[in-house]
Every structure is written in C-alpha cells, then in structure tokens.
Design a protein around this motif. Structure first.
Motif, PDB file in Angstrom:
ATOM      1  N   GLN A  60       0.842  -1.206   0.000  1.00 41.31           N
ATOM      2  CA  GLN A  60       0.000   0.000   0.000  1.00 41.31           C
ATOM      3  C   GLN A  60       0.873   1.250   0.000  1.00 41.31           C
ATOM      4  N   ARG A  61       1.982   1.218   0.730  1.00 39.27           N
ATOM      5  CA  ARG A  61       2.892   2.371   0.751  1.00 39.27           C
ATOM      6  C   ARG A  61       3.575   2.559  -0.597  1.00 39.27           C
ATOM      7  N   LEU A  64       1.034   4.221  -2.772  1.00 35.43           N
ATOM      8  CA  LEU A  64       0.911   5.630  -2.413  1.00 35.43           C
ATOM      9  C   LEU A  64       2.084   6.437  -2.967  1.00 35.43           C
ATOM     10  N   CYS A  67       1.655   6.870  -6.684  1.00 34.55           N
ATOM     11  CA  CYS A  67       0.667   7.914  -6.952  1.00 34.55           C
ATOM     12  C   CYS A  67       1.299   9.301  -6.794  1.00 34.55           C
ATOM     13  N   ILE A  75      -5.817  13.389  -4.965  1.00 30.96           N
ATOM     14  CA  ILE A  75      -5.606  11.951  -4.811  1.00 30.96           C
ATOM     15  C   ILE A  75      -6.933  11.334  -4.394  1.00 30.96           C
ATOM     16  N   MET A  77      -8.655   8.033  -3.024  1.00 28.19           N
ATOM     17  CA  MET A  77      -8.338   6.782  -2.341  1.00 28.19           C
ATOM     18  C   MET A  77      -9.647   6.046  -2.076  1.00 28.19           C
ATOM     19  N   PRO A  80      -8.641   2.305   0.556  1.00 27.57           N
ATOM     20  CA  PRO A  80      -7.251   1.865   0.414  1.00 27.57           C
ATOM     21  C   PRO A  80      -6.710   1.049   1.582  1.00 27.57           C
ATOM     22  N   VAL A  96      -0.972   8.557   6.003  1.00 26.72           N
ATOM     23  CA  VAL A  96      -1.845   9.373   5.146  1.00 26.72           C
ATOM     24  C   VAL A  96      -1.979  10.784   5.718  1.00 26.72           C
TER      25      VAL A  96
END
Length: 186
Positions: A60-61, A64, A67, A75, A77, A80, A96
């Motif tokens: 997930q990081r 991110l 992105c 952004i 999400m 997420p 986040v």
C-alpha cells in the motif's frame, strides 16, 4: 485502489518510477523523486525488492508513493486500507495524515469505516443509499489533531466519540428505513 494494483514483476523502485518514466522525465530527476518518496513512506531499504515480496501494508505504501510520484493535484483513495490488519491500518492512517500535511494535496477518501472517516477527514460527507445522495456534511478537527500525534488519543476525544455515535445512529436509521420499505413492498 483497494488492492495496490502494482506491477508484480517490477521492483519497488520501478513501480514508483513508472509514472515519471512514462512522462519521459530524465532518469536522474525521476530517481530523485523516487528516492525522496521511498524515504517518506519508509521503504528506502526495499527499493530493489519485488513487490510480491512485501507485506500488504508495504505494498500500500508503494502504491501511495507511485501515486505521489505523478504529482497529482487530487488523490482519490477508494477503500485503500480496508484489507489491512488493524496495526498496519493504524500506521497507514498516520502516514496518510502526515503526507496530507506535508504535501498539501487534496485527498478524497472513500471508506465504509466511520472511525477512519472521522480520523482522516476534515470534511466528511455521509451518503444516503437508494438513491445515493449526500445526507449530511460534517466539518471535523480530528485530522488536524492527528497529524504527528497518537491516533488512539484522538479517538478518545469526547467529540470524536459523540460524532461517531451520531453518524452510526444516522446510518442505522437509514438502513432500518430501507429494510422496512423492502419488507413492505415484498
């Protein structure tokens, strides 16, 4: 994305540099951005790893960072953090918030978690089902309170608990209304 939608055959670095590479950014500039973002998301030591070797939270990081490498104005999400375990989810919520504060980006977060919406949103819109519409809007202080803070302390704030219960009651009432209509019309 609800899942990272990463390129499994690429390394972490290659995934994050994908957008800048597609824009034909000079490699030196692209690598500066990638290295900075991997530092921000705490994955600089994993830059040469394949993404399938990483945990869900790490993936997930990477998503991110990928992105952010595209330097978007907004952004989006969509759930997420939904597939993450509780501890990883809490760490990602902090990340986040920190990224939001650091970058100043507008982040639109879609979630079914009332707690997450309260914690991460400055402006929260409760949607009503059938037809989908904005039922109520809230302006919230909790995201600002959570930047660089212990999120568990924010969750203990009396206004957090009060707002959470108000929203849950509202959602419960909407569901009861829909279920009642469904039974009557059957």
């Amino acid at each position: 994305f609800q899942q990272g939608a990463l390129f499994e055959w690429m390394t972490v670095r290659e995934n994050v540099s994908f957008g800048p590479d597609m824009k034909k950014m000079p490699r030196q500039d692209s690598m500066k951005i990638v290295d900075r973002l991997l530092e921000v998301v705490g994955l600089q030591d994993f830059k040469d790893k394949a993404v399938y070797e990483l945990s869900g939270g790490m993936q997930q990081r990477v998503a991110l960072a990928r992105c952010l490498a595209n330097e978007p104005d907004v952004i989006l999400m969509d759930e997420p953090l939904g597939a993450l375990d509780a501890l990883t989810r809490e760490k990602m919520q902090s990340l986040v918030l920190d990224l939001w504060k650091e970058t100043g980006k507008t982040i639109i977060l879609i979630t079914h978690s009332v707690e997450e919406a309260l914690l991460l949103g400055e402006r929260l819109l409760v949607m009503a089902p059938r037809p989908g519409r904005i039922h109520k809007e809230y302006r919230l202080p909790f995201a600002e309170m959570g930047v660089g803070a212990d999120l568990r302390a924010v969750k203990k704030h009396p206004d957090y608990a009060k707002t959470r219960e108000e929203i849950l009651a509202m959602i419960w009432e909407m569901e009861e209304e829909i279920m009642g209509r469904t039974e009557e019309s059957a």
